[in-house]
Motif scaffolding. Structure first.
Motif, PDB file in Angstrom:
ATOM      1  N   GLU A 225       1.235  -0.804   0.375  1.00 41.54           N
ATOM      2  CA  GLU A 225      -0.170   0.135   0.288  1.00 41.54           C
ATOM      3  C   GLU A 225       0.600   1.117  -0.129  1.00 41.54           C
ATOM      4  OE1 GLU A 225      -3.363   2.092   2.480  1.00 41.54           O
ATOM      5  OE2 GLU A 225      -2.735  -0.387   3.734  1.00 41.54           O
ATOM      6  N   GLN A 226       1.819   1.515   0.952  1.00 41.22           N
ATOM      7  CA  GLN A 226       3.056   2.807   0.431  1.00 41.22           C
ATOM      8  C   GLN A 226       3.682   2.649  -0.794  1.00 41.22           C
ATOM      9  OE1 GLN A 226       5.165   1.039   4.496  1.00 41.22           O
ATOM     10  NE2 GLN A 226       4.617   2.698   5.155  1.00 41.22           N
TER      11      GLN A 226
ATOM     12  N   ARG B 120       2.485   2.239  -3.066  1.00 41.47           N
ATOM     13  CA  ARG B 120       1.248   2.564  -4.112  1.00 41.47           C
ATOM     14  C   ARG B 120       0.620   4.297  -4.206  1.00 41.47           C
ATOM     15  NH1 ARG B 120      -1.300  -2.500  -3.721  1.00 41.47           N
ATOM     16  NH2 ARG B 120      -2.359  -1.904  -2.138  1.00 41.47           N
ATOM     17  N   GLN B 121       1.410   4.538  -3.466  1.00 37.50           N
ATOM     18  CA  GLN B 121       1.017   6.595  -2.435  1.00 37.50           C
ATOM     19  C   GLN B 121       2.112   7.298  -3.162  1.00 37.50           C
ATOM     20  OE1 GLN B 121      -1.171   6.792   0.488  1.00 37.50           O
ATOM     21  NE2 GLN B 121      -1.554   4.590  -0.304  1.00 37.50           N
TER      22      GLN B 121
END
Length: 241
Positions: free
Chosen positions: A24-25, A27-28
């Motif tokens: 998730e990080q 993709r930030q």
């Protein structure tokens, strides 16, 4: 410590940072607004192999538009999984590829900026080592190499780092801690709310509406870099840091 040695160490530092991130990080979005964390990581490996060849071919096919060259190469490398990018960053950490006649300062500056681009929006604590930070901030303030689209961004501004005592230039004041000052100088708009001084609005305006040189001007800038010898201080920093 030589600037080249700082680069090798910083590539391993960036690999460690990236390896510790969640999917998730990765993709930030970063402070480098066009890119996600994964895309910034891809950019970091884009010139490590056959860098001069890629650069020259890219400049020829884009009329010396280095922004387009960077975007193309980053897009290509971003097709790799993040884990593979991290492995390549470690494997080629000792690459000596640099912008022609520019020395190693711009390479280190790119790494420092992109660490901040990733770490700050993700809320990851840490600090850039002061010696590396000084190299980066001095580089952007003095004679930034081809690839840093500074133009006249810092003209008539006095830059003051409140935490290190570094300062540069004359004119309207732009003041803040060295990391935030570096981000503002490097065109990261998120920095302006954390800087103060009567020069901040002018710097923000210049970042928001940068001049766009035409093809002839871009080609002239590239030829100037290739034809004229590097300044003595740049050659000595590349050799001895």
């Amino acid at each position: 410590m030589r600037v080249y040695d700082m680069i090798v160490s910083y590539r391993h530092r960036m690999a460690d940072l990236l390896a510790g991130l969640t999917d998730e990080q990765v993709r930030q979005r970063t402070l480098c607004e066009a890119w996600t964390v994964h895309e910034v990581a891809a950019h970091l490996i884009s010139f490590l192999r056959f860098g001069r060849t890629k650069l020259y071919l890219g400049l020829l096919t884009t009329a010396a538009d280095l922004d387009r060259v960077n975007l193309r190469l980053t897009e290509r490398e971003a097709a790799r999984p993040t884990g593979e990018i991290v492995e390549l960053l470690r494997r080629y950490a000792d690459s000596r590829i640099a912008i022609p006649r520019a020395g190693y300062d711009p390479v280190l500056t790119d790494l420092v900026l992109h660490e901040l681009d990733i770490r700050l929006p993700l809320g990851i604590p840490g600090a850039v080592p002061e010696r590396q930070l000084r190299v980066a901030i001095h580089h952007l303030a003095t004679k930034p190499a081809l690839g840093f689209t500074m133009n006249s961004r810092l003209r008539d501004l006095r830059l003051v780092a409140t935490d290190t005592g570094w300062s540069h230039g004359r004119g309207r004041l732009v003041r803040g801690d060295a990391e935030t000052l570096l981000l503002g100088m490097g065109g990261r708009r998120s920095a302006f709310d954390r800087l103060d001084g009567d020069g901040v609005p002018l710097l923000a305006q210049r970042v928001a509406s940068p001049p766009r040189p035409g093809a002839a001007r871009r080609l002239g800038m590239v030829l100037d870099v290739l034809v004229h010898p590097a300044p003595a201080e740049r050659r000595s920093r590349a050799a001895a840091g």
